[in-house]
Design a protein around this motif. Structure first.
Motif, short mmCIF file in Angstrom:
data_model
loop_
_atom_site.label_atom_id
_atom_site.label_comp_id
_atom_site.label_asym_id
_atom_site.label_seq_id
_atom_site.Cartn_x
_atom_site.Cartn_y
_atom_site.Cartn_z
N PRO A 6 0.79 -1.23 0.00
CA PRO A 6 0.00 0.00 0.00
C PRO A 6 0.82 1.28 0.00
O PRO A 6 0.35 2.32 -0.46
CB PRO A 6 -0.84 -0.13 1.28
N GLU A 7 2.05 1.22 0.49
CA GLU A 7 2.89 2.42 0.48
C GLU A 7 3.23 2.85 -0.95
O GLU A 7 3.49 4.03 -1.20
CB GLU A 7 4.17 2.17 1.27
N ILE A 8 3.24 1.88 -1.88
CA ILE A 8 3.53 2.20 -3.27
C ILE A 8 2.49 3.18 -3.83
O ILE A 8 2.78 4.02 -4.67
CB ILE A 8 3.58 0.92 -4.13
N MET A 9 1.24 3.04 -3.35
CA MET A 9 0.17 3.88 -3.85
C MET A 9 0.39 5.36 -3.52
O MET A 9 -0.21 6.24 -4.13
CB MET A 9 -1.17 3.42 -3.27
N LYS A 10 1.27 5.63 -2.55
CA LYS A 10 1.56 7.02 -2.21
C LYS A 10 2.53 7.66 -3.19
O LYS A 10 2.78 8.85 -3.14
CB LYS A 10 2.13 7.08 -0.79
N LYS A 11 3.12 6.83 -4.07
CA LYS A 11 4.01 7.32 -5.11
C LYS A 11 3.47 6.86 -6.46
O LYS A 11 3.83 5.78 -6.94
CB LYS A 11 5.43 6.81 -4.89
N PRO A 12 2.57 7.64 -7.05
CA PRO A 12 1.89 7.21 -8.29
C PRO A 12 2.84 6.76 -9.38
O PRO A 12 2.50 5.84 -10.13
CB PRO A 12 1.11 8.47 -8.70
#
Length: 324
Positions: A266-272
């Motif tokens: 889910p942290e990846i979603m913070k970096k589109p």
């Protein structure tokens, strides 16, 4: 609209069908008519109240969805009604409709089915970033992949080969699963249920150990994995499937300059840029036949409890899909 949710933690039986009002997209959002939903072990962990972050009640599981744009909110000009898309959401996927930010959507190529698309985001992005963003795989390096026949493991084997790994070692508990790993491109397979599995890893690396290990078991497997590493090796931890948390002394990493790196998708979603570009790369690999996905079964949304039961009983192979 129909959804599947749970109002208490527990076994598959807590998953219940419910009726909810169809949502409306706010500015910057899009309403999606869901056509395919990927089922993952994260969904079962949510249901059991054992996920890595708290799960509020009531809760609608489901992170991977493919579908068709049904309605767009104000300020959305990148998509129109009728567009086919895939996306990764925090929750709410077990539903006929879902609202999400337009910026989180990825358009679907014509040659990919909704079922294949819904199979890719969570496990595909995990395998991709375990090897690249976190593991920093370089050509010629040796990679150890635990649970090589599993959802993430099977994709990681193929991606490691694609990215130029010199040697891929996969672990699995049965000969059938080890054969699957070899068929996908693993150079060597190891039965990690044996007490001396580490010795076999060291043998096939001529005593040097591995450069990167993808570790999601925990407990003793974690500690034995540390002993498999060569100098400057990187262990990327992305789960604790055994349920046994490993304890260690960080100073024990010093003598071989080892790194232990955590990964939470889910942290990846913070970096589109990490989400969009990598998912598009993955879809291109699938379209070209360089990345193979296996659909283990397609079920109706109302059968979500049955699907959870089958999956946790290890009675399925490949990705399981729900369809509203």
């Amino acid at each position: 609209m129909k959804v599947v949710q749970f109002e208490e933690y527990g076994g598959p039986e807590v998953l219940q069908m419910a009726e909810m009002e169809k949502p409306k997209p706010m500015p910057g959002e899009v309403l999606i008519a869901v056509t395919a939903i990927g089922v993952n072990y994260a969904d079962t962990a949510r249901r059991e109240g054992a996920y890595v972050v708290p799960t509020p009640l009531p809760f609608i599981p489901g992170a991977e969805v493919a579908g068709i744009v049904e309605e767009v909110g104000e300020d959305v000009d990148s998509y129109k009604v009728g567009d086919r898309i895939v996306t990764l959401v925090g929750s709410g996927g077990y539903s006929e409709y879902i609202v999400t930010k337009a910026a989180a959507l990825i358009p679907l190529p014509e040659d990919l089915t909704d079922e294949i698309a819904a199979s890719l985001p969570l496990q595909g992005l995990t395998a991709y970033h375990l090897l690249t963003t976190m593991g920093r795989l370089e050509k010629g390096e040796t990679v150890l992949i635990h649970a090589g026949a599993g959802g993430v493991g099977s994709l990681a084997i193929q991606l490691a080969k694609h990215f130029g790994a010199g040697k891929i070692i996969a672990t699995a508990s049965t000969e059938e699963k080890r054969k699957t790993a070899r068929d996908l491109g693993a150079d060597h397979t190891v039965d990690y249920t044996k007490y001396d599995w580490r010795d076999e890893v060291m043998s096939v690396t001529e005593g040097n150990g591995v450069d990167i290990a993808l570790e999601m078991v925990g407990g003793d497997i974690f500690h034995e994995t540390i002993r498999c590493m060569r100098s400057f090796g990187r262990i990327v931890v992305y789960g604790v499937a055994s349920g046994h948390l490993a304890e260690m002394y960080p100073s024990g990493l010093m003598n071989r300059n080892l790194s232990i790196i955590g990964f939470f998708l889910p942290e990846i979603m913070k970096k589109p840029i990490l989400f969009e570009r990598s998912l598009q790369d993955l879809m291109k690999l699938v379209s070209s036949g360089k990345l193979k996905l296996t659909i283990g079964g397609t079920y109706q949304l109302k059968d979500a409890a049955k699907v959870h039961e089958l999956m946790q009983a290890r009675q399925t192979k490949g990705k399981l899909i729900l369809k509203p």
